[in-house]
Design an enzyme around this catalytic site. Structure first.
Site, mmCIF file in Angstrom:
data_model
loop_
_atom_site.group_PDB
_atom_site.id
_atom_site.type_symbol
_atom_site.label_atom_id
_atom_site.label_comp_id
_atom_site.label_asym_id
_atom_site.label_seq_id
_atom_site.Cartn_x
_atom_site.Cartn_y
_atom_site.Cartn_z
ATOM 1 N N ARG A 55 28.402 23.982 26.135
ATOM 2 C CA ARG A 55 28.659 25.331 26.962
ATOM 3 C C ARG A 55 27.189 25.812 26.712
ATOM 4 N NH1 ARG A 55 29.277 29.645 23.356
ATOM 5 N NH2 ARG A 55 30.896 28.542 22.470
ATOM 6 N N TYR A 107 31.392 40.376 49.610
ATOM 7 C CA TYR A 107 32.948 39.780 49.709
ATOM 8 C C TYR A 107 33.900 40.580 49.445
ATOM 9 C CZ TYR A 107 36.105 36.591 47.423
ATOM 10 O OH TYR A 107 36.940 35.213 46.651
ATOM 11 N N LYS A 204 30.321 26.761 48.544
ATOM 12 C CA LYS A 204 29.498 26.838 49.797
ATOM 13 C C LYS A 204 28.472 25.874 50.191
ATOM 14 C CE LYS A 204 32.990 30.213 49.757
ATOM 15 N NZ LYS A 204 32.614 30.769 48.315
HETATM 16 O O1 P1T Z 1 34.675 31.930 44.666
HETATM 17 P P1 P1T Z 1 33.109 31.825 44.328
HETATM 18 O O2 P1T Z 1 32.441 30.378 44.714
HETATM 19 O O3 P1T Z 1 33.253 32.570 42.890
HETATM 20 O O4 P1T Z 1 31.943 32.956 45.049
HETATM 21 C C1 P1T Z 1 32.175 34.458 45.418
HETATM 22 C C2 P1T Z 1 31.220 34.665 46.575
HETATM 23 C C3 P1T Z 1 30.593 35.422 46.576
HETATM 24 N N1 P1T Z 1 29.441 35.389 47.266
HETATM 25 C C4 P1T Z 1 29.905 35.395 48.926
HETATM 26 C C5 P1T Z 1 28.229 35.751 49.390
HETATM 27 C C6 P1T Z 1 30.803 34.654 48.740
HETATM 28 O O5 P1T Z 1 31.489 34.968 50.475
HETATM 29 C C7 P1T Z 1 32.110 34.264 47.808
HETATM 30 C C8 P1T Z 1 33.524 33.650 48.309
HETATM 31 N N2 P1T Z 1 33.391 33.713 49.558
HETATM 32 C C9 P1T Z 1 34.589 32.936 50.080
HETATM 33 C C10 P1T Z 1 35.763 32.267 49.111
HETATM 34 C C11 P1T Z 1 34.539 33.196 51.597
HETATM 35 O O6 P1T Z 1 35.938 33.132 52.326
HETATM 36 O O7 P1T Z 1 34.161 34.385 52.293
#
Ligand code: P1T
Length: 389
Positions: A55, A107, A204
């Site tokens: 961790r 988001y 992403k």
């Molecule tokens: O899903 P995660 O890896 O926890 O990330 C969150 C997140 C943070 N910032 C932005 C700009 C994001 O687009 C996201 C996650 N977004 C999606 C799942 C979406 O479809 O827009």
């Protein structure tokens, strides 16, 4: 690239392939090994080789963290088990009574974290359109400790001026966190523009293949880095070594993927804006976009996300999304494959309806994540589905 070789001055294309990943000193392996061990033997209590417990640190994760730092031009990189894990860890640096000045379009999960998790803990957020620097200046409160925004924003692709906002925040003693998920370090470098920290949903574009959930934070601020390292270990929202390996592998083609998909998105946005069944097209590369001039200056490309309004409201947008054959109707973005989604029903359902409507996240709004397939095939898919909307 040899261990210890200078990375200064290398282009992003080279860093994406090599940063943090010299050949393995034991075997010469050119690809970063996946070290699964959850614990590391110590010669004597307290005498270890840089790793104690998985961790706290892991060789594969350390490589990814070095790679994150190099891509964003920062000194310290931190890997997390999700974008929201990264956000939670950053926000945990705040105390009850602190205020976060946040962009109005974020988001849905980030909104939920701030509004439903942090607010009850006494950390308040205000969601403001940060396009006007006078509004930014007037939105600071005596207890504003952090400014947090995406640019381009999700899903309305607003463009905020990182350098100007960072300069005001510096005067007020607040740190600036830029969520660079949509732009990626290929198109935008928030740290170079004055941001204190950059955040990513690595799920992403960084990973780019829709098979990992991950997050990243990069900073050059020594004090922030020390506190983040402590919180990363104390909160434990860390990624698995296998996921770190996958993200390292994905990053190798990040510049190729992002440039290709952005070029295709420019073509698709232009064609959409001339289609009779389409109303407003939101893409920072279009001269009709309010932030076009700023995006041209702040970014080196306009990205591969497009939002647009289909004439005919909910029924038409639902019919469009279910008629697509190459684009999958799915949440998320930034993978090699193209995705389409309905923000009001899907990614931004946790934003209250009144707020969504005020922002323009209405029933006809559709968001596209353009992938790396043939742009002609993608356009044919869109055109066919629009014919049915
Ligand atoms: O899903 P995660 O890896 O926890 O990330 C969150 C997140 C943070 N910032 C932005 C700009 C994001 O687009 C996201 C996650 N977004 C999606 C799942 C979406 O479809 O827009």
């Amino acid at each position: 690239m040899k261990e210890g070789a200078k990375t200064e001055g290398l282009s992003l294309d080279t860093l994406a392939v090599h940063a943090g990943q010299p050949p393995d000193p034991v075997s010469g392996a050119v690809m970063m090994p996946i070290v699964l061990s959850s614990t590391f033997a110590q010669r004597a209590p307290g005498e270890h080789q840089g790793f104690e417990y998985g961790r706290s640190g892991n060789p594969t994760r350390r490589a990814l963290e070095a790679c994150y730092a190099a891509l964003e031009g920062g000194k310290h990189g931190f890997a997390f088990g999700s974008g929201l894990g990264a956000s939670t860890t950053l926000l945990s640096l705040l105390r009850s009574g602190d205020h976060v000045l946040t962009g109005d379009d974020v988001y849905g999960g980030t909104f939920r974290l701030l509004d439903k998790v942090m607010a009850p803990l006494g950390i308040e957020s205000s969601f403001t359109d940060l396009s006007d620097i006078d509004v930014v200046r007037n939105s600071f409160r005596p207890n504003t400790r952090m400014v947090w925004f995406e640019t381009p924003t999700n899903p309305l692709l607003k463009i905020f001026d990182i350098a100007k906002i960072a300069s005001v925040a510096r005067e007020r003693g607040a740190i600036v966190v830029v969520d660079n998920t949509f732009a990626t370090p290929v198109l935008q470098n928030p740290l170079a523009l004055g941001a204190t920290a950059v955040l990513h949903s690595a799920t992403k574009y960084l990973n780019g293949h829709s098979d990992v959930i991950g997050g990243a934070v990069v900073t050059s601020d020594e004090e922030l880095a020390q506190r983040l390292a402590y919180q990363q270990n104390a909160l434990g929202a860390v990624p698995s070594p296998f996921d770190c390996y996958l993200v390292l592998r994905g990053i190798k083609t990040l510049p190729l993927r992002v440039r290709h998909a952005s070029a295709s998105a420019g073509i698709i946005a232009d064609r959409l804006s001339r289609h009779k069944n389409v109303g407003r097209v939101i893409y920072p590369g279009l001269s009709s976009h309010k932030g076009h001039a700023l995006a041209s200056q702040q970014m080196t490309g306009f990205g591969a996300m497009i939002s647009f309004v289909i004439k005919g409201g909910l029924e038409a947008s639902k019919s469009f999304l279910s008629s697509l054959e190459i684009f999958a109707c799915a949440e998320s973005l930034g993978g090699v494959e193209s995705l389409a989604e309905h923000p009001a029903i899907m990614t931004h359902a946790s934003v209250p309806e009144a707020q969504r409507c005020a922002l323009g996240i209405d029933d006809g709004l559709v968001r596209l994540s353009v992938g790396v397939e043939s742009v002609d095939d993608l356009w044919a898919d869109i055109e066919r589905a629009l014919g049915k909307s």
